[in-house]
Motif scaffolding. Sequence first.
Motif, PDB file in Angstrom:
ATOM      1  N   ILE E 138       0.836  -1.200   0.000  1.00 30.48           N
ATOM      2  CA  ILE E 138       0.000   0.000   0.000  1.00 30.48           C
ATOM      3  C   ILE E 138       0.874   1.254   0.000  1.00 30.48           C
ATOM      4  N   LEU E 139       1.912   1.239   0.825  1.00 32.29           N
ATOM      5  CA  LEU E 139       2.787   2.411   0.883  1.00 32.29           C
ATOM      6  C   LEU E 139       3.523   2.617  -0.438  1.00 32.29           C
ATOM      7  N   LEU E 140       3.934   1.518  -1.067  1.00 34.90           N
ATOM      8  CA  LEU E 140       4.617   1.646  -2.355  1.00 34.90           C
ATOM      9  C   LEU E 140       3.687   2.292  -3.390  1.00 34.90           C
ATOM     10  N   ALA E 141       2.420   1.926  -3.330  1.00 33.85           N
ATOM     11  CA  ALA E 141       1.479   2.465  -4.316  1.00 33.85           C
ATOM     12  C   ALA E 141       1.115   3.907  -4.011  1.00 33.85           C
ATOM     13  N   ARG E 142       0.974   4.253  -2.740  1.00 28.41           N
ATOM     14  CA  ARG E 142       0.423   5.559  -2.347  1.00 28.41           C
ATOM     15  C   ARG E 142       1.475   6.539  -1.875  1.00 28.41           C
ATOM     16  N   GLY E 143       2.603   6.032  -1.442  1.00 30.98           N
ATOM     17  CA  GLY E 143       3.569   6.913  -0.802  1.00 30.98           C
ATOM     18  C   GLY E 143       3.115   7.219   0.612  1.00 30.98           C
ATOM     19  N   PHE E 144       4.018   7.786   1.388  1.00 33.46           N
ATOM     20  CA  PHE E 144       3.666   8.053   2.781  1.00 33.46           C
ATOM     21  C   PHE E 144       2.659   9.186   2.900  1.00 33.46           C
ATOM     22  N   SER E 145       2.624  10.016   1.873  1.00 36.83           N
ATOM     23  CA  SER E 145       1.740  11.172   1.953  1.00 36.83           C
ATOM     24  C   SER E 145       0.288  10.795   1.648  1.00 36.83           C
ATOM     25  N   GLY E 146       0.095   9.795   0.866  1.00 30.75           N
ATOM     26  CA  GLY E 146      -1.240   9.422   0.389  1.00 30.75           C
ATOM     27  C   GLY E 146      -2.242   9.214   1.515  1.00 30.75           C
ATOM     28  N   LYS E 147      -3.536   9.417   1.184  1.00 30.73           N
ATOM     29  CA  LYS E 147      -4.601   9.221   2.161  1.00 30.73           C
ATOM     30  C   LYS E 147      -5.007   7.754   2.107  1.00 30.73           C
ATOM     31  N   ILE E 148      -4.733   7.025   3.159  1.00 29.30           N
ATOM     32  CA  ILE E 148      -5.020   5.594   3.172  1.00 29.30           C
ATOM     33  C   ILE E 148      -5.999   5.298   4.293  1.00 29.30           C
ATOM     34  N   GLN E 149      -7.039   4.528   3.997  1.00 28.62           N
ATOM     35  CA  GLN E 149      -8.017   4.189   5.035  1.00 28.62           C
ATOM     36  C   GLN E 149      -7.519   2.978   5.806  1.00 28.62           C
ATOM     37  N   TRP E 150      -6.588   3.220   6.741  1.00 25.59           N
ATOM     38  CA  TRP E 150      -5.962   2.099   7.439  1.00 25.59           C
ATOM     39  C   TRP E 150      -6.967   1.248   8.197  1.00 25.59           C
ATOM     40  N   GLY E 151      -8.005   1.901   8.695  1.00 29.70           N
ATOM     41  CA  GLY E 151      -9.029   1.150   9.433  1.00 29.70           C
ATOM     42  C   GLY E 151      -9.643   0.066   8.564  1.00 29.70           C
ATOM     43  N   LEU E 152     -10.032   0.483   7.356  1.00 30.15           N
ATOM     44  CA  LEU E 152     -10.614  -0.465   6.408  1.00 30.15           C
ATOM     45  C   LEU E 152      -9.646  -1.595   6.085  1.00 30.15           C
ATOM     46  N   VAL E 153      -8.387  -1.217   5.836  1.00 34.60           N
ATOM     47  CA  VAL E 153      -7.384  -2.218   5.489  1.00 34.60           C
ATOM     48  C   VAL E 153      -7.206  -3.212   6.633  1.00 34.60           C
ATOM     49  N   ALA E 154      -7.094  -2.677   7.834  1.00 36.72           N
ATOM     50  CA  ALA E 154      -6.902  -3.547   8.992  1.00 36.72           C
ATOM     51  C   ALA E 154      -8.065  -4.512   9.129  1.00 36.72           C
ATOM     52  N   HIS E 155      -9.283  -3.979   8.972  1.00 35.44           N
ATOM     53  CA  HIS E 155     -10.441  -4.863   9.086  1.00 35.44           C
ATOM     54  C   HIS E 155     -10.403  -5.938   8.023  1.00 35.44           C
ATOM     55  N   GLU E 156     -10.096  -5.538   6.783  1.00 32.25           N
ATOM     56  CA  GLU E 156     -10.046  -6.500   5.685  1.00 32.25           C
ATOM     57  C   GLU E 156      -9.047  -7.611   5.975  1.00 32.25           C
TER      58      GLU E 156
END
Lengths: 100, 100, 100, 314, 314, 314
Positions: E138-156
Amino acid sequence: MNENTGTLITIITEAPLEHTITRDIERLGAHGFTITDARGKGKRGLRDAGWDASSNIRIEVLCSSDIAEKIARRMKQRYYMNYAMVVYRQEVSVSRPEEF
Amino acid sequence: MNENTGTLITIITEAPLEHTITRDIERLGAHGFTITDARGKGKRGLRDAGWDASSNIRIEVLCSSDIAEKIARRMKQRYYMNYAMVVYRQEVSVSRPEEF
Amino acid sequence: MNENTGTLITIITEAPLEHTITRDIERLGAHGFTITDARGKGKRGLRDAGWDASSNIRIEVLCSSDIAEKIARRMKQRYYMNYAMVVYRQEVSVSRPEEF
Amino acid sequence: MTDPIILFFLLGISAGLLKSELRLPVAIYDFVSMLLLLAIGMKGGIELAKQPFMLLLPQILAVMIMGFVLPLFAFPVLHYVGRFMRADAASIAAHYGSVSVGTFAVAVAYMGTNGLTFESHMPLLLVVLEIPAILVGILLARGFSGKIQWGLVAHEVFAGKGIVLLLGGLVIGWIAGPEGVVSITPLFFDLFKGILALFLLEMGLIAASKVSSLRQYGAFLVVFGIAMPLFSSAVGVILGYALGMTVGGTAMLAILAASASYIAVPAAMRISVPEANPTLSLTASLGITFPFNVLIGIPLYYQLAATTHRVLGG
Amino acid sequence: MTDPIILFFLLGISAGLLKSELRLPVAIYDFVSMLLLLAIGMKGGIELAKQPFMLLLPQILAVMIMGFVLPLFAFPVLHYVGRFMRADAASIAAHYGSVSVGTFAVAVAYMGTNGLTFESHMPLLLVVLEIPAILVGILLARGFSGKIQWGLVAHEVFAGKGIVLLLGGLVIGWIAGPEGVVSITPLFFDLFKGILALFLLEMGLIAASKVSSLRQYGAFLVVFGIAMPLFSSAVGVILGYALGMTVGGTAMLAILAASASYIAVPAAMRISVPEANPTLSLTASLGITFPFNVLIGIPLYYQLAATTHRVLGG
Amino acid sequence: MTDPIILFFLLGISAGLLKSELRLPVAIYDFVSMLLLLAIGMKGGIELAKQPFMLLLPQILAVMIMGFVLPLFAFPVLHYVGRFMRADAASIAAHYGSVSVGTFAVAVAYMGTNGLTFESHMPLLLVVLEIPAILVGILLARGFSGKIQWGLVAHEVFAGKGIVLLLGGLVIGWIAGPEGVVSITPLFFDLFKGILALFLLEMGLIAASKVSSLRQYGAFLVVFGIAMPLFSSAVGVILGYALGMTVGGTAMLAILAASASYIAVPAAMRISVPEANPTLSLTASLGITFPFNVLIGIPLYYQLAATTHRVLGG
Ligand SMILES: Nc1ncnc2c1ncn2[C@@H]1O[C@H](COP(=O)(O)O)[C@@H](O)[C@H]1O
Ligand SMILES: Nc1ncnc2c1ncn2[C@@H]1O[C@H](COP(=O)(O)O)[C@@H](O)[C@H]1O
Ligand SMILES: Nc1ncnc2c1ncn2[C@@H]1O[C@H](COP(=O)(O)O)[C@@H](O)[C@H]1O
Ligand code: NA
Ligand code: NA
Ligand code: NA
């Protein structure tokens, strides 16, 4: 929204015909189809899906009215006589019309 | 019978999106939905349901044309680019219109 | 093609009602029906199909508008009060009209 | 050492509360239920073949009467104390007067794990107990004057999957006898506890999914879902002791009495008392009573039975 | 003598290439996967109970770091050499950094058939390795700056079927211990290889269905799908040796490193990096790497581990 | 002592006649069929490995000829006596010239229960017998001049689930050999009779569902559905004896001859002779012949084979 009317043609028929009919549909120019498993009753009796050969499928195709006409014709000519089949068509508005 | 026309909007898309999309639908004001499992083919290739991630769902929502418009717009904006999806709408007459 | 308009009436309701409702439909003069398994949400809450009793069915009947009217009326009178149910109708063009 | 099948149940509950996407496919849930019903039926049938049926008649009758009486206790509590509508109170009462095969299966496993024995015709009493409460429930909802489609109800009950498989298994076990079933032992008996583990995993997921309706329907349902099985188990213990059963048999009868239906009764009520809200009864039965019985009730009822026998002698 | 489970895999591939209509019903595929995940988890848990958890912490940490590092190797190769779009390269890299439970199950069977042993906490390392690569992807695709819904990812990830069943099985095995699980052994352990055979039949059918996409996406994907696991297995062997593992454990770690995810990672990527084309990564993972590992890789990696230990001593 | 698998069949018939809602979920029916087909194939393959294939060639050829000849007997009876349309007569004839794997499985169980043995390559003859009758049926319906899509027919037959699993199992058993399959024995062989019991439960339900069509199509179909297997079994006994088979092998050949297809042939006929009414042939095959063979035919044919060998010597 860029929106357009298209035709939705629905075919309800015997499950084992799935491959033959989807091949027909694609050859006649449709760009896709959606299939759900079904059971039912009609003039050829009860088709209750307990059994592969006795189950139905419901095929939906979004396409132009021309292609729908061709598909309906083809179904009639090739399958109506010998297979359980029902076909109907509706006008619908499609949100992604460029492709049909 | 007290009867009214309403809009039926149908969304065919990837199965794993079920929860996200139904949440969207409810937030946009629809009071219900019906889902059936499906398989199909479109511009993103064959989705043959052998596999959870490769199967489709078919979501139907009966609602006012306004809400249907909003749902279609939302689908377009959020999912069209990256997910397999087709959306179409029809007018239908509903026997229990008070709720939609 | 000999083609005609007919009415497509769709009933979404609780799975255990399958036999009672299809009997009703046939008694009211329809010559067939198609059923798919479904899940959904409405005013009676989530019906998620994990469980026989909590799953829905989606019944489609192609028939004349008269019979569709009778079916809708019957559903309303017999089931609306106590069962999860939604009914809607559309005009469609049918390729095999002689039977409806 | 905790029995792993209980751990599977807890796993199901935890996964459900964590909103995991885990579910047993419907077809597998059906498969697993069928195997359990057939196995329980056959086990009973095999043993039944060993004893004269006539000797069981008194027990069968007494247990049947218990099935008629229990919902008559539950109904006024639900209707007058709990302020449920007539139909809802009748329907919930019917659920608690009838039995749960899942609970029975866990009890069978519990007895086996702890090397305890019980009267082998218990599966027959299980079948007997399924039905009376349904009739009482319908009459409570409709009154004797009401127009009831008894034919439909009878078909729903006797042609339902549960009874057909239980009774069918019973008859098969009876005719085939212990040597006859040897060839099918690997599927129906060796796998029994593993299959039960999967069943309990799904039951845990279902129980967890009832939490939100629990909140909605409030405290009374929770209290009733625990108090009613406690009361019924006491009735079961007294009846078992009075009928001269062993400690194990008494405990099993208590467990049967304490369990609440979630398959046969809901289906019958939906058809004959459709105005009753099925969410209410299923929330109580699956969301409270089933977990309570599986996690706490079964050992408790066994203790109750043992103590009663010790104190009263027998 | 070829292991019959490999023959089932070959039967699946052949039937798929012949366009046979043979398919495992979806519900059965789910059932079979559930049984494998629970069995692997429980096996690990049972053994885990025998050793102090703290001693494993260094290994767990080291393996986790491997899970972070492997996709960082894969990404530039895919992006710069393979000329895949950023999102696609990141997604494929995540698949190869994570693990495949199916491959692990075949490896377990392989070790068993050949009378080889390995560190019993391997299933724990399997769970540990599933997750880091997803974060890196995910970080490779978005970079550290990108807005990532970590909650959703964690749940998934954590509420996904795979992790819940593996971890759940692990905990059940841990608590119940070797005697506890005896009663469920017939279903979960005696049937293990038969169930694995059915699973591999379906995997063969799936692998065969990827052939047409393989043609479309060209030679680079084929080369990558073989070269990457070879490279990762070497990393795994070195790490296993450095951690003082036995030959068997070293081989298993190499196999874990070499395997590519096709369940947890695709699901997580579809949600968090939806613009990545899932056909690309699944074609590589299921169409090339899984068959390669099952048919050639597993014995090869074992040889590699054995040779390393022989040469370097240990 | 009745074999419990027969009792399961009777339970299915009874439940079906009582219009019970009991059904095996489709996915489970598929699962159960797959296990039976693979197990039968593997059993055959394991034994086949023990004998030189060339010695079997004469038997294979003779049996194949029987598969061509049987429908030629059935067709005129159906067309001229039964007054069925050409297409229907041809299709039914094809069903009866081919074989039923379900009947074969019950026969295998029957032989096992009674401690009887038979030539181990019977599963190979089963595969051989599936196909000729299909060709004859198509030619009877179309004539030699007709335009027949042989490619489609061949794909339907050889890529159909049944043949792929039977032949696949055969090859797996052949390559893996008796020691190879030990690890998968619990699933495929230990559970065999339990799985067969579930299969027969569903077959009973299906047979019962044919009763209404039976009434519609009249007495001729009933008579044919019993007389034809009796005739075919006699042909099978004579051929088996002439080929120098053991009593058990002769009986199995008679059973193969007497059984009527309900999977492979209907599928092939639907595609190549679509104007034939599938209800007719399935009613006869599933509603009459399958129950007749399972309940009466199998022991009868064995007696016939034993008597023949005794009278004629051998
Ligand atoms: N009037 C109808 N309404 C809805 N579906 C129908 C109708 N008639 C037939 N069908 C469906 O189409 C299938 C084939 O119909 P038939 O060829 O009339 O046997 C049936 O099994 C039903 O699933
Ligand atoms: N022309 C069409 N008619 C009916 N269904 C379609 C059509 N195109 C696509 N679909 C369905 O929508 C899904 C996603 O479409 P796509 O995004 O075009 O891959 C497909 O898997 C089909 O189930
Ligand atoms: N607005 C709606 N759109 C589509 N389906 C609906 C809608 N409302 C209800 N349904 C379906 O009808 C079933 C019964 O609805 P209800 O009686 O409102 O609970 C639900 O479980 C849904 O499957
Ligand atoms: Na009770
Ligand atoms: Na890896
Ligand atoms: Na035959």
